[in-house]
Design an enzyme around this catalytic site. Structure first.
Site, PDB file in Angstrom:
ATOM      1  N   HIS A 148      28.700  38.928  49.151  1.00  0.00           N
ATOM      2  CA  HIS A 148      27.592  39.718  49.729  1.00  0.00           C
ATOM      3  C   HIS A 148      27.612  39.571  51.257  1.00  0.00           C
ATOM      4  O   HIS A 148      27.523  40.551  51.995  1.00  0.00           O
ATOM      5  CB  HIS A 148      26.236  39.161  49.273  1.00  0.00           C
ATOM      6  CG  HIS A 148      25.827  39.532  47.881  1.00  0.00           C
ATOM      7  ND1 HIS A 148      25.906  40.807  47.401  1.00  0.00           N
ATOM      8  CD2 HIS A 148      25.286  38.789  46.872  1.00  0.00           C
ATOM      9  CE1 HIS A 148      25.442  40.828  46.153  1.00  0.00           C
ATOM     10  NE2 HIS A 148      25.077  39.616  45.809  1.00  0.00           N
ATOM     11  N   ASP A 202      21.594  42.991  41.238  1.00  0.00           N
ATOM     12  CA  ASP A 202      22.336  43.707  42.287  1.00  0.00           C
ATOM     13  C   ASP A 202      22.642  45.127  41.821  1.00  0.00           C
ATOM     14  O   ASP A 202      22.512  46.091  42.576  1.00  0.00           O
ATOM     15  CB  ASP A 202      23.674  43.013  42.565  1.00  0.00           C
ATOM     16  CG  ASP A 202      23.491  41.616  43.122  1.00  0.00           C
ATOM     17  OD1 ASP A 202      22.406  41.346  43.650  1.00  0.00           O
ATOM     18  OD2 ASP A 202      24.435  40.814  43.016  1.00  0.00           O
ATOM     19  N   GLY A 249      -3.490  43.094  48.034  1.00  0.00           N
ATOM     20  CA  GLY A 249      -3.397  42.090  49.100  1.00  0.00           C
ATOM     21  C   GLY A 249      -3.373  42.633  50.507  1.00  0.00           C
ATOM     22  O   GLY A 249      -2.995  41.938  51.444  1.00  0.00           O
ATOM     23  N   THR A 250      -3.783  43.882  50.706  1.00  0.00           N
ATOM     24  CA  THR A 250      -3.735  44.452  52.051  1.00  0.00           C
ATOM     25  C   THR A 250      -5.072  44.303  52.794  1.00  0.00           C
ATOM     26  O   THR A 250      -5.191  44.732  53.932  1.00  0.00           O
ATOM     27  CB  THR A 250      -3.335  45.938  52.009  1.00  0.00           C
ATOM     28  OG1 THR A 250      -4.023  46.551  50.927  1.00  0.00           O
ATOM     29  CG2 THR A 250      -1.848  46.105  51.833  1.00  0.00           C
ATOM     30  N   GLY A 251      -6.070  43.744  52.117  1.00  0.00           N
ATOM     31  CA  GLY A 251      -7.332  43.463  52.825  1.00  0.00           C
ATOM     32  C   GLY A 251      -8.487  44.373  52.442  1.00  0.00           C
ATOM     33  O   GLY A 251      -9.462  44.483  53.194  1.00  0.00           O
ATOM     34  N   LYS A 252      -8.436  44.991  51.258  1.00  0.00           N
ATOM     35  CA  LYS A 252      -9.511  45.912  50.871  1.00  0.00           C
ATOM     36  C   LYS A 252     -10.830  45.156  50.672  1.00  0.00           C
ATOM     37  O   LYS A 252     -11.873  45.596  51.124  1.00  0.00           O
ATOM     38  CB  LYS A 252      -9.115  46.682  49.597  1.00  0.00           C
ATOM     39  CG  LYS A 252      -7.882  47.551  49.811  1.00  0.00           C
ATOM     40  CD  LYS A 252      -7.521  48.357  48.604  1.00  0.00           C
ATOM     41  CE  LYS A 252      -6.973  47.546  47.476  1.00  0.00           C
ATOM     42  NZ  LYS A 252      -5.697  46.835  47.761  1.00  0.00           N
ATOM     43  N   HIS A 273      30.106  34.486  44.876  1.00  0.00           N
ATOM     44  CA  HIS A 273      29.265  35.682  44.779  1.00  0.00           C
ATOM     45  C   HIS A 273      28.492  35.908  46.093  1.00  0.00           C
ATOM     46  O   HIS A 273      28.554  36.993  46.693  1.00  0.00           O
ATOM     47  CB  HIS A 273      28.293  35.468  43.602  1.00  0.00           C
ATOM     48  CG  HIS A 273      27.395  36.615  43.303  1.00  0.00           C
ATOM     49  ND1 HIS A 273      27.546  37.413  42.194  1.00  0.00           N
ATOM     50  CD2 HIS A 273      26.314  37.110  43.968  1.00  0.00           C
ATOM     51  CE1 HIS A 273      26.597  38.339  42.186  1.00  0.00           C
ATOM     52  NE2 HIS A 273      25.834  38.171  43.261  1.00  0.00           N
ATOM     53  N   GLU A 274      27.806  34.869  46.550  1.00  0.00           N
ATOM     54  CA  GLU A 274      26.996  35.014  47.769  1.00  0.00           C
ATOM     55  C   GLU A 274      27.886  35.247  48.996  1.00  0.00           C
ATOM     56  O   GLU A 274      27.533  36.009  49.900  1.00  0.00           O
ATOM     57  CB  GLU A 274      26.103  33.780  47.992  1.00  0.00           C
ATOM     58  CG  GLU A 274      25.067  33.544  46.908  1.00  0.00           C
ATOM     59  CD  GLU A 274      24.184  34.748  46.625  1.00  0.00           C
ATOM     60  OE1 GLU A 274      23.894  35.518  47.551  1.00  0.00           O
ATOM     61  OE2 GLU A 274      23.812  34.926  45.448  1.00  0.00           O
TER      62      GLU A 274
HETATM   63  P1  ATP Z   1      -6.387  43.401  45.677  1.00  0.00           P
HETATM   64  O1  ATP Z   1      -6.070  44.850  45.670  1.00  0.00           O
HETATM   65  O2  ATP Z   1      -5.344  42.584  44.973  1.00  0.00           O
HETATM   66  O3  ATP Z   1      -7.784  43.062  45.264  1.00  0.00           O
HETATM   67  P2  ATP Z   1      -7.090  43.281  48.458  1.00  0.00           P
HETATM   68  O4  ATP Z   1      -6.457  44.446  49.143  1.00  0.00           O
HETATM   69  O5  ATP Z   1      -8.528  43.390  48.125  1.00  0.00           O
HETATM   70  O6  ATP Z   1      -6.241  42.877  47.188  1.00  0.00           O
HETATM   71  P3  ATP Z   1      -7.861  40.947  49.872  1.00  0.00           P
HETATM   72  O7  ATP Z   1      -8.469  40.298  48.663  1.00  0.00           O
HETATM   73  O8  ATP Z   1      -8.765  41.555  50.850  1.00  0.00           O
HETATM   74  O9  ATP Z   1      -6.819  42.019  49.385  1.00  0.00           O
HETATM   75  O10 ATP Z   1      -6.895  39.930  50.607  1.00  0.00           O
HETATM   76  C1  ATP Z   1      -6.497  38.688  50.034  1.00  0.00           C
HETATM   77  C2  ATP Z   1      -6.278  37.667  51.132  1.00  0.00           C
HETATM   78  O11 ATP Z   1      -5.142  38.038  51.922  1.00  0.00           O
HETATM   79  C3  ATP Z   1      -7.426  37.601  52.109  1.00  0.00           C
HETATM   80  O12 ATP Z   1      -8.356  36.630  51.734  1.00  0.00           O
HETATM   81  C4  ATP Z   1      -6.749  37.238  53.428  1.00  0.00           C
HETATM   82  O13 ATP Z   1      -6.560  35.846  53.512  1.00  0.00           O
HETATM   83  C5  ATP Z   1      -5.386  37.871  53.310  1.00  0.00           C
HETATM   84  N1  ATP Z   1      -5.328  39.206  53.934  1.00  0.00           N
HETATM   85  C6  ATP Z   1      -5.061  40.364  53.304  1.00  0.00           C
HETATM   86  N2  ATP Z   1      -5.036  41.392  54.160  1.00  0.00           N
HETATM   87  C7  ATP Z   1      -5.310  40.885  55.371  1.00  0.00           C
HETATM   88  C8  ATP Z   1      -5.443  41.449  56.670  1.00  0.00           C
HETATM   89  N3  ATP Z   1      -5.258  42.755  56.878  1.00  0.00           N
HETATM   90  N4  ATP Z   1      -5.742  40.623  57.712  1.00  0.00           N
HETATM   91  C9  ATP Z   1      -5.907  39.297  57.507  1.00  0.00           C
HETATM   92  N5  ATP Z   1      -5.791  38.708  56.301  1.00  0.00           N
HETATM   93  C10 ATP Z   1      -5.494  39.470  55.245  1.00  0.00           C
END
Ligand code: ATP
Length: 487
Positions: free
Chosen positions: A335, A406, A107-110, A331-332
């Site tokens: 913390h 925890d 999910g980092t944008g690859k 509990h909370e």
């Molecule tokens: P995976 O490893 O799970 O395939 P990925 O690194 O390829 O994930 P993406 O598929 O590029 O991730 O990102 C998923 C969604 O998250 C994108 O469609 C976008 O909406 C959002 N997103 C992720 N990274 C960014 C970023 N750096 N800037 C803007 N949006 C982002």
């Protein structure tokens, strides 16, 4: 060849029928063989443009729409010069760059980077995931590899592009070390075919092909894939820092009516460890919450609730019984009290509304991103983790299963202290440390902190009871209400 064989077969069957032979078994046999052949053909055929949805392959995206990845974009653009200035590179006798590997957490944008690379270089773009090449039938993966290269060339020619980018997500599925999939030669064959195709790319090819692979486990990849001449450029795509998160939030709230945009600064501070995908989901959730509430704009509390939702999950309908509610409140409160004593202002809110796997939770105030911790800071975190179960013990004389998470967090932090050479064992190599010595040291760290935490709680039992009663009545306490109760 195929046509001649089929034609001769049909002629033979007609001839046999004419001379009075019973041809039914032959016809049935031919139908079975034909069906099996057709099935195998289809197993190998995948329309790569359609794999993973047409969006992935067709919608155009630019580097400006990707936040928090400035270094990755810079490195990627540098590598893409090989496509943009192919003639100059050929004249200098430089061998073409065949593969770029994007490495980073999910999910980092690859995928976004790969798509932006295609529009930056006006290349045709074809995407697939490593798992789409792997089938249980021998030879299918290798066939699909050949097909994707063929499709990429065709697509580039159709679009009059000089180059094509093939994006393979989850490269580790097909590019894992050969022999690591026990008894499964199919994986190895598929990887071999990919290497063969990459080796076949030459500087005179038109259209030029560039492979962009993505993985979050570069350590799993076969060394052959990483050797120079294949994926020899690696670009790290890490989690965004605060400024990056702010930029991503800007991108994903562009089409949303945010009431006070400076709130996004707070949200960026409160979301350390979130990926771009988390932030996109957060902005979306905040808009859904605002709409459900009938609000015309997205306000701070929508974003804060969206953070909880993305971090912990949806609010649950399950209602704990009265005794459980009392226990969760105590509990909370434990913390929160210890957190406030050790680090004033650190409690942002406290709630006993169940969400995800938690019956209640305390949210910490946003702080600047932190990558290094001293022993004292880790000890404080361990004490906050232990405080929930210990306050249950002081109030009810026993603990519950609610503290399991925890304790595992506390244990992980004790491990961190030992591994970083900050324990009484001094500098250690965790692999050479006997398990018993490690276990004893963890126990030693945690028992000492357990005693200190108990002391704080015992001295403040009155406050804990007051906070717990109030949170039972009001369900949520924000920072000012909590501080008012703590005095
Ligand atoms: P995976 O490893 O799970 O395939 P990925 O690194 O390829 O994930 P993406 O598929 O590029 O991730 O990102 C998923 C969604 O998250 C994108 O469609 C976008 O909406 C959002 N997103 C992720 N990274 C960014 C970023 N750096 N800037 C803007 N949006 C982002």
């Amino acid at each position: 060849m195929k046509e001649i064989a089929v034609g001769s077969g049909i002629a033979l069957v007609i001839f046999l029928a004419l001379i009075g032979v019973n041809v039914t078994p032959f016809v049935l046999f031919a139908v079975v063989i034909g069906g099996f052949y057709f099935f195998m053909q289809n197993q190998g055929q995948v329309k790569f443009d359609e794999v993973g949805g047409s969006n992935r392959a067709t919608s155009v995206i630019s580097f400006e729409e990707i936040g928090g990845q400035d270094t990755a974009i810079k490195e990627l653009k540098e590598a893409l010069q090989f496509l943009l200035h192919a003639d100059a590179i050929k004249n200098m006798g430089i061998r073409p760059l065949k593969g770029i590997l994007l490495v980073g957490p999910p999910g980092t944008g690859k995928t976004l980077l790969a798509r932006a690379a295609a529009s930056f270089t006006s290349s045709a773009f074809i995407a697939a995931s490593g798992s789409e090449f792997i089938e249980m039938y021998a030879g299918v993966g290798a066939k699909r590899i050949r097909q994707i290269f063929r499709d990429a060339r065709k697509k580039a020619m159709k679009e009059h592009s000089k180059s094509a980018i093939i994006f393979i997500d989850e490269l580790d599925v097909l590019g894992a070390r050969r022999g690591s999939h026990s008894g499964h030669m199919e994986y190895d064959q598929t990887l071999n075919q990919l290497l063969v195709e990459m080796d076949g790319i030459s500087k005179d090819d038109e259209p030029r092909i560039l492979i962009i692979g993505a993985t979050n486990r570069a350590d799993m990849l076969d060394p052959a894939i990483l050797r120079p001449g294949r994926f020899d450029r690696q670009v790290q795509v890490g989690l965004p820092d605060r400024v990056g998160r702010r930029r991503i939030l800007n991108i994903h709230t562009r089409n949303k009516p945010v009431e006070e945009p400076h709130v996004l600064e707070e949200v960026a501070r409160a979301t350390f460890g979130f990926s771009g995908a988390h932030l996109e989901s957060l902005a979306n959730e905040a808009a859904i919450l605002a709409m459900r509430e009938g609000s015309k704009t997205l306000q701070a509390h929508h974003f804060m609730e969206a953070i909880d939702k993305v971090m912990l999950g949806e609010k649950l309908d399950k209602k704990p019984n009265a005794a459980e509610l009392e226990r969760v409140s105590v509990h909370e409160s434990g913390h929160a009290l210890v957190s406030e004593m050790l680090d004033p202002g650190s409690v942002a809110s406290l709630t006993i509304i169940p969400r995800g796997g938690a019956l209640g939770f305390m949210r910490k105030s946003p702080r600047d991103d932190q990558y290094l911790y001293t022993r004292a800071e880790l000890e404080n975190q361990i004490m906050v983790s232990l405080a929930g179960a210990l306050s249950e013990e002081l109030r009810f004389g026993n603990r519950s299963t609610g503290a399991r998470n925890d304790f595992s967090q506390a244990w992980d932090m004790a491990r961190e202290i030992i591994e970083a050479g900050m324990s009484s064992l001094g500098i250690v190599n965790i692999d050479d440390l006997p398990a018993e010595a490690f276990y004893n040291e963890c126990r030693h760290i945690i028992s000492a902190l357990e005693e200190r935490t108990r002391e704080i709680l015992r001295n403040n039992l009155g406050i804990i009871n007051r906070v717990a009663e109030t949170v039972m009545e009001e369900e949520v306490l924000n920072q000012s209400r909590f501080q008012e109760l703590v005095g």
